[in-house]
Write an enzyme that holds these catalytic residues in place. Structure first.
Site, PDB file in Angstrom:
ATOM      1  N   GLN A 346       0.860  -1.187   0.000  1.00  0.00           N
ATOM      2  CA  GLN A 346       0.000   0.000   0.000  1.00  0.00           C
ATOM      3  C   GLN A 346       0.898   1.239   0.000  1.00  0.00           C
ATOM      4  O   GLN A 346       1.894   1.271   0.712  1.00  0.00           O
ATOM      5  CB  GLN A 346      -0.867   0.009   1.259  1.00  0.00           C
ATOM      6  CG  GLN A 346      -2.087   0.888   1.163  1.00  0.00           C
ATOM      7  CD  GLN A 346      -3.315   0.142   0.675  1.00  0.00           C
ATOM      8  OE1 GLN A 346      -3.850  -0.706   1.349  1.00  0.00           O
ATOM      9  NE2 GLN A 346      -3.755   0.451  -0.536  1.00  0.00           N
ATOM     10  N   THR A 513      -0.268  -2.645   7.148  1.00  0.00           N
ATOM     11  CA  THR A 513      -0.119  -4.102   7.230  1.00  0.00           C
ATOM     12  C   THR A 513      -0.789  -4.753   6.020  1.00  0.00           C
ATOM     13  O   THR A 513      -1.090  -5.927   6.017  1.00  0.00           O
ATOM     14  CB  THR A 513      -0.645  -4.598   8.595  1.00  0.00           C
ATOM     15  OG1 THR A 513       0.112  -3.941   9.622  1.00  0.00           O
ATOM     16  CG2 THR A 513      -0.453  -6.090   8.806  1.00  0.00           C
ATOM     17  N   HIS A 514      -1.049  -3.949   4.972  1.00  0.00           N
ATOM     18  CA  HIS A 514      -1.704  -4.471   3.787  1.00  0.00           C
ATOM     19  C   HIS A 514      -0.703  -5.109   2.836  1.00  0.00           C
ATOM     20  O   HIS A 514      -0.476  -4.630   1.733  1.00  0.00           O
ATOM     21  CB  HIS A 514      -2.498  -3.362   3.097  1.00  0.00           C
ATOM     22  CG  HIS A 514      -3.478  -2.692   4.011  1.00  0.00           C
ATOM     23  ND1 HIS A 514      -3.989  -1.448   3.800  1.00  0.00           N
ATOM     24  CD2 HIS A 514      -4.028  -3.119   5.181  1.00  0.00           C
ATOM     25  CE1 HIS A 514      -4.823  -1.125   4.788  1.00  0.00           C
ATOM     26  NE2 HIS A 514      -4.853  -2.112   5.638  1.00  0.00           N
ATOM     27  N   ASN A 515      -0.094  -6.196   3.288  1.00  0.00           N
ATOM     28  CA  ASN A 515       0.756  -7.004   2.417  1.00  0.00           C
ATOM     29  C   ASN A 515      -0.180  -7.799   1.508  1.00  0.00           C
ATOM     30  O   ASN A 515      -1.199  -8.305   1.959  1.00  0.00           O
ATOM     31  CB  ASN A 515       1.610  -7.966   3.249  1.00  0.00           C
ATOM     32  CG  ASN A 515       2.387  -7.244   4.328  1.00  0.00           C
ATOM     33  OD1 ASN A 515       1.799  -6.679   5.238  1.00  0.00           O
ATOM     34  ND2 ASN A 515       3.697  -7.254   4.249  1.00  0.00           N
TER      35      ASN A 515
END
Lengths: 585, 266
Positions: A346, A513-515
């Site tokens: 992101q 934490t948008h892996n």
């Protein structure tokens, strides 16, 4: 010694949102489901009770609910020329652990991806030509928004999402997001209240000709009972969502929305403290027979199952596929192979706006309370004159202002001492932030594989992340920074601090934490790991859920997307797979 | 219940006296002294003492944090707010001994983007960092850090932060950043951790603390909401044990009744 257990219908590896949805739907359909969760069992009562849950140090700073890097972390490098080194303190992103996973400590920002997101490549090539992609390996999803709409709707109602529809069956609704894909009906709950920061942003955005609307929220706005009978309380705007659990039964989570539904059937068995180390295949390699796991006493078990669902955090999904030999590993040199391909993230570009004579009461709020603008997202604006594909949504998020991590100071302020303190005291409650949450395209050199050197507490190789920003992201950030500056004028801020992101991706600074990606869905087994039903192309009784399936990242937060995919997957499994197990495509 | 207010929170948590002071219908701008006047019972006193830092280290930390967050009209300094005790307790506990740190080798220095790569837990970072900074001060000024003038102390701190001072066995900036980070943590963390004494940090900025339920007031735009901050210990200790117990049980009972108890057995 490994103890072989009695076979069950279904095993889910991980029990967060996707594991919970799979459990609820399959147990309702009469199947016996075992949920294997590596972390602890935890629930609103007593684990998220006041006053202890409002402890910024324990939860937000020391990461009480997060994956423990001492046992399991990742290695990281910006490009293949570097030696990847372990992320010794997880800080740039924070995978959850324990029952509910990140669904416990998320903010609740709940977005349906745009119809455009599902055809990023073909729509871009069609409208602007191939070169607009700037070398990105982004792909179409193999599924359309229209196909998924019923699954988005199912999630909205299961989770009690609060918002205002912008498009119902093609009719634009005043007050909602006019750019969203058509939805079949209104949200189950009304939108959140509006903070002063949100109000100012709404006015400024309107002045500039943009289209502001309340952010869709999983912070439930009134007492609610979902279609399965699960009950929720109402949010009290305490300002402790992100990284915390909710004491009010008001932040939708797997523990509230789906796990109790599975429990009620009598067909669900939850085993916590159980870490899966391998998926075992039969001699043909085309069918999985069991999973191996280690429990809290250190005992090793083999759990046979007819169907195996990978429902852990995306990075852990991809690692388990690689260590189990499910699917061909991706090789960036040749561009061949699928497991680890198209890892994305992101891109956030932030603005801080300082006012000399306002009071925002910023400590009040909720994780998904906010006012958003979607005019610069996806292909909602003409990209002919810009040098990137995709875009960002703009948001004033009033998520609470916990003071260890939130004490903004104007640019040029020293980092400590009398002047720093003076500025902290002056601006703690006189500043607001506006964020441009942007999409990230996939590139050939950004990928996941097994690290050759470092290992976890179970002796398994750590997952290696090779990632850096590409031209689309850096150009997008520059563009969004200009928009954020323009808003600064319209909102009459006394000081505006905006800077585009430059340089390399930095794994030490928290960004998101948008892996995303690494086991992506698609219509071609040559360039995707799972088909449009999230089924492994290679091993037909293995289903890989979660954000690992997104071919590249949208501007939006991923939770609603991955939950809709989970409903889509499990509905198709029940309808089409269980009677005739085999490839669905 | 959807209009649960801070007032209700305090009531539920058992601080009944305060609840009457900030009850429904109270003016939007709540003056700090309104809550101050409420008969909140005194907290149990807990002695503070150092358990990890040696005496020279205590002197260093107290002197340094007194410069990082100095006293001014808004609040006492970090030192006077007990932040040295906060740091000591953090060092003595899980964080100081390497909790949540991946500690397997091999070790090698990486790029700034790869982050912390030392074969060292925070205890060692402090022990070595303090000893070597004091050695630098003795060499330069003939005194340890705590005995320097504030002008020279600031010069040393800037030197560690900006890379002008190099320490032989520890990266000066890693040591400084950890010290500064911990100081800010201790100044703003719940007072139960030893710093933010008397909620000095929270009072300075107007943070209300953990008693947080704002449904009824969040749309009172641009009207400062300022109350006496409440910490975790206030809620847990600030009332008679028996009524406290009863109130908390009542809270749990009501919440469970309304929303269904999701606790699962077994």
């Amino acid at each position: 010694m490994t103890t072989r257990l009695k076979s069950v219908d279904v095993v889910t590896i991980g029990v967060g949102w996707t594991g919970g949805i799979v459990a609820a739907e399959l147990t309702k359909a009469g199947y016996h489901v075992v949920g294997l969760e590596r972390g602890e069992n935890r629930n609103t009562d007593p684990d998220f009770e006041i006053p202890q849950i409002h402890d910024e140090l324990a939860y937000a700073v020391r990461h009480k609910f997060m994956q423990d890097a001492a046992k399991d972390t990742y290695t990281f490098r910006n490009d293949v020329e570097q030696t990847a080194l372990p992320i010794r303190y997880l800080s740039g992103f924070l995978p959850g652990t324990g029952l509910g996973g990140a669904g416990v400590h998320w903010n609740g920002q709940t977005w349906r991806f745009l119809p455009w997101d599902f055809e990023t490549r073909s729509a871009t090539v069609k409208r602007y030509g191939e070169e607009k992609l700037n070398g990105a390996t982004s792909q179409d999803w193999g599924i359309t928004y229209e196909e998924l709409e019923p699954s988005f709707d199912k999630f909205d109602y299961a989770a009690g999402i609060a918002g205002k529809a912008g498009n119902i069956k093609g009719t634009i609704q005043p007050g909602g997001n006019a750019f969203e894909g058509p939805r079949s009906r209104e949200y189950p709950n009304p939108p959140m209240k509006t903070s002063y920061a949100g109000l100012l942003f709404r006015e400024a955005a309107k002045k500039l000709g943009y289209h502001p609307f309340p952010q869709p929220s999983a912070n439930v706005t009134r007492p609610y009972t979902n279609p399965d009978g699960a009950k929720f309380g109402a949010c009290v705007y305490c300002g402790y969502c992100e990284r915390f659990g909710c004491e009010m039964f008001a932040k939708s989570s797997p523990q509230l929305a789906v796990i109790p539904v599975a429990m009620k059937t009598g067909n669900y068995e939850l085993r916590t403290g159980c870490n899966v180390t391998k998926i075992n295949l039969d001699s043909t390699g085309k069918r999985a027979v069991s999973v191996t796991y280690v429990d809290g006493l250190g005992r090793e078990f083999e759990q046979p199952a007819e169907m195996i669902f990978l429902t852990s955090f995306i990075l852990n999904n991809v690692r388990l596929l690689l260590v189990s030999g499910v699917g061909k590993p991706y090789d960036p040199a040749s561009g061949e192979g699928v497991i680890g391909r198209n890892y994305t993230y992101q891109m956030n570009t932030g603005g801080t706006y300082f006012f000399n004579n306002k009071a925002f009461n910023s400590f009040m709020g909720a994780g998904a309370m906010g006012v958003a603008v979607d005019d610069f997202n996806g292909d909602n604006f003409d990209h002919r004159d810009v040098d990137f594909v995709g875009g960002a949504y703009l948001l004033v998020g009033s998520t609470g202002a916990r003071p260890i991590q939130y004490h903004p100071v104007p640019p040029g302020t020293p980092s400590w001492g009398a002047e720093w303190k003076k500025q902290v005291v002056k601006y703690y409650d006189r500043a607001i932030g506006i964020n441009a949450s942007g999409g990230v395209q996939a590139y050939r050199g950004n990928y996941l594989d097994l690290d050759p050197t470092y290992r976890d507490a179970y002796g398994l190789p750590l997952l290696r992340i090779t990632f850096d920003w590409g031209p689309n992201e850096l150009n997008q950030s520059k563009f969004m920074a200009e928009i954020l500056k323009k808003i600064g004028k319209a909102i009459n801020a006394d000081i505006v601090a905006v800077a585009p992101r430059t340089g390399h991706y930095n794994s030490t600074i928290y960004q998101s934490t948008h892996n995303i990606g690494g086991a992506i869905m698609g219509s071609d087994p040559e360039n995707s790991a799972v088909n449009k039903y999230l089924q492994s192309w290679d091993v037909h009784n293995v289903f890989v859920l979660g954000a690992s399936a997104f071919p590249q990242n949208s501007a939006y937060n991923p939770t609603a997307m991955l939950c809709a995919l989970a409903y889509w997957n499990v509905d198709n499994v029940i309808k089409n797979y269980v009677k005739h197990p085999g490839p669905l495509v | 219940m959807d209009e649960l207010s801070r007032n209700d929170f305090l009531k539920l948590a058992g601080i009944a006296g305060t609840a009457t002071a900030v009850g429904e219908g109270a003016p939007a701008l709540l003056r700090p002294d309104a809550a101050d006047a409420a008969p909140v019972k005194a907290l149990l006193l807990q002695p503070q003492a150092f358990t990890y830092l040696t005496q020279p280290e205590q002197a260093f930390v107290e002197a340094a944090i007194d410069r990082l967050i100095p006293k001014d009209a808004s609040s006492p300094s970090a030192k006077d707010a007990g932040v040295a005790y906060y740091i000591d307790q953090q060092l003595a506990g899980a964080w100081g001994t390497g909790a949540r740190q991946y500690r397997q080798g091999p070790w090698q220095q990486g790029t700034p983007e790869q982050g912390y790569q030392l074969n060292m837990v925070p205890q060692q970072l402090y022990r070595i960092g303090i000893a070597q900074t004091n050695a630098h001060c003795r060499k330069t000024y003939g005194k340890t850090f705590d005995a320097l003038s504030s002008v020279h102390q600031d010069e040393i701190l800037h030197g560690l932060e900006g890379g002008k001072i190099a320490l032989a066995e520890v990266p000066a900036k890693a040591f400084f950043d950890t010290l500064l980070g911990n100081t800010v943590e201790g100044f703003f963390a719940d007072p139960l951790y030893g710093g933010n004494r008397n909620k000095a940090g929270w009072k300075a900025i107007g943070f209300p603390g953990v008693a947080a339920a704002y449904t009824g007031v969040i749309e009172r735009h641009n009207i400062p909401y300022r109350v006496k901050p409440v910490g975790i210990a206030d809620v847990e200790q600030g009332m008679d044990p028996d009524p406290d117990r009863a109130e908390n049980d009542e809270h749990r009972r009501r919440v469970a009744m309304m929303h269904g108890n999701t606790r699962r057995e077994g």
